[in-house]
Design an enzyme around this catalytic site. Structure first.
Site, short mmCIF file in Angstrom:
data_model
loop_
_atom_site.label_atom_id
_atom_site.label_comp_id
_atom_site.label_asym_id
_atom_site.label_seq_id
_atom_site.Cartn_x
_atom_site.Cartn_y
_atom_site.Cartn_z
N MET A 183 3.50 10.22 6.54
CA MET A 183 2.81 9.30 5.64
C MET A 183 2.83 7.90 6.22
SD MET A 183 3.79 10.46 1.84
CE MET A 183 3.44 12.14 1.34
N SER A 223 0.59 3.89 5.59
CA SER A 223 -0.47 3.15 4.91
C SER A 223 -1.75 3.19 5.74
CB SER A 223 -0.04 1.69 4.70
OG SER A 223 1.21 1.65 4.06
N GLN A 262 12.98 6.47 9.07
CA GLN A 262 13.06 7.01 10.44
C GLN A 262 11.68 7.07 11.09
OE1 GLN A 262 15.53 7.75 12.43
NE2 GLN A 262 14.22 8.63 14.02
N LYS A 263 10.63 7.10 10.26
CA LYS A 263 9.25 7.06 10.75
C LYS A 263 9.07 5.95 11.81
CE LYS A 263 4.67 6.63 10.67
NZ LYS A 263 4.30 5.32 10.21
N GLN A 285 12.11 0.50 15.13
CA GLN A 285 12.43 -0.55 14.17
C GLN A 285 13.86 -0.36 13.64
OE1 GLN A 285 9.62 -2.29 11.20
NE2 GLN A 285 10.57 -0.83 9.83
N GLY A 307 6.53 7.95 1.07
CA GLY A 307 7.58 7.59 2.04
C GLY A 307 8.31 6.33 1.57
N HIS A 308 7.54 5.31 1.15
CA HIS A 308 8.15 4.09 0.62
C HIS A 308 8.96 4.41 -0.65
CE1 HIS A 308 4.39 2.24 2.52
NE2 HIS A 308 5.35 1.60 3.12
N PHE A 316 0.86 -1.18 0.00
CA PHE A 316 0.00 0.00 0.00
C PHE A 316 0.90 1.23 0.00
CE2 PHE A 316 -3.76 2.59 1.00
CZ PHE A 316 -4.65 1.97 0.15
#
Ligand code: AMP
Length: 297
Positions: free
Chosen positions: A182, A184, A146-147, A151, A34-35, A30
């Protein structure tokens, strides 16, 4: 662009370009800008780019979130093709987790606070699937946003601890014009929730501004974030945090670095955001932190 649905197909495609440099971008699909920012950076820095699209069941603790996670494979593949992806890996769950699967990667301490405390087993699922992707793709570089600050810490720790021979590249958070990071999950917000959701970024900015003015007391910074979110009737705080960016332990006083982060529920939809701040903590439009891309205007 090649589309691999099985591990065997992926391995064969990788072996065909054995000596090339490979960039890997793991995603759950999705796709948004950002991706695509991660994919473009991987494109610039490597001869080959592999992107995985896999809604990883082991990192969800609630079936509802897993089932409702938005999906649109056809659109994702068109976007990846346009962005210059060489290999899209979109396996069915049983390809990644075949019957009898029982091997997991646990990154201990840094997985526990924040997201780990709210989402039991989340980082065990993340670390396991990312380790598997690292083994299958054998990338030169792997790209993360970085969002998802925790992780990034977990993956960096795992890469070092298990000796994966690759570079982990962390890319800035890409935001909507109103500051909302941003995600999904934003697609699931109602119009009213969507209008309120930039409060996460406002809360972070407000605490960052206080820090820039010399407020080093972490509890005072947390309170600022809480006040901003509590002013939004549709929002419910899961956590706010002012932590050490490496250990992720909560700080009493901010010294040279701080990771400001928060998780907020809008109904059943859970949003996260963060700012990574470093001395001298100067707050200027366009450069609030080194891990963040601030919208223009
Ligand atoms: P996801 O599909 O949410 O698992 O995200 C896949 C990758 O994209 C992760 O490394 C995320 O951190 C990254 N990512 C997601 N949203 C953003 C964003 N707004 N800006 C930068 N990277 C992002």
């Amino acid at each position: 662009m090649h589309i691999a649905r099985t591990i065997e197909e992926l391995r064969n495609l990788r072996r065909r370009q054995e000596t090339d440099t490979w960039g890997l971008v793991p995603t759950m699909g999705f796709l948004h800008d950002g991706h695509l920012d991660l994919v473009q950076r991987a494109r610039r820095e490597n001869q080959r780019v592999a992107v995985s699209i896999f809604v990883n069941p082991t990192q969800f603790d609630q079936n509802e979130d897993l089932e409702k996670y938005p999906r649109d494979l056809e659109r994702d593949l068109a976007l990846l093709e346009k962005a210059g992806t060489d290999v899209a890996f979109c396996p069915p769950p049983e390809e990644v987790y075949p019957p009898g699967f029982q091997t997991y990667v646990t990154v201990e301490e840094v997985s526990q606070p924040l997201e780990g405390a709210s989402r039991s087993g989340h980082f065990r699922g993340v670390a396991t699937v990312v380790a598997k992707l690292f083994c299958l793709v054998r990338p030169t570089r792997a790209y993360f946003g970085q969002k998802d600050a925790q992780q990034c810490v977990v993956i960096q720790r795992m890469t070092q601890d298990l000796g994966f021979d690759l570079q982990v590249v962390i890319c800035p958070t890409v935001r909507e014009a109103d500051g909302l990071a941003m995600s999904s999950r934003n697609a699931r917000l109602s119009p009213e929730q969507r209008r309120s959701a930039p409060a996460l970024y406002r809360a972070l900015r407000s605490a960052a501004a206080a820090l820039a003015r010399g407020q080093r007391d972490a509890e005072a910074l947390r309170r600022r974030m809480i006040e901003t979110i509590e002013a939004e009737p549709l929002a419910r705080i899961d956590y706010v945090s002012v932590a050490d960016p490496a250990s992720l332990r909560e700080l009493d006083e901010v010294e040279s670095k701080a990771l400001l982060s928060l998780a907020v529920f809008y109904g059943t939809i859970r949003l996260i955001d963060n700012l990574l701040l470093e001395e001298p903590f100067i707050l200027s439009v366009g450069a609030v932190s080194n891990g963040d891309r601030v919208p223009k205007g």
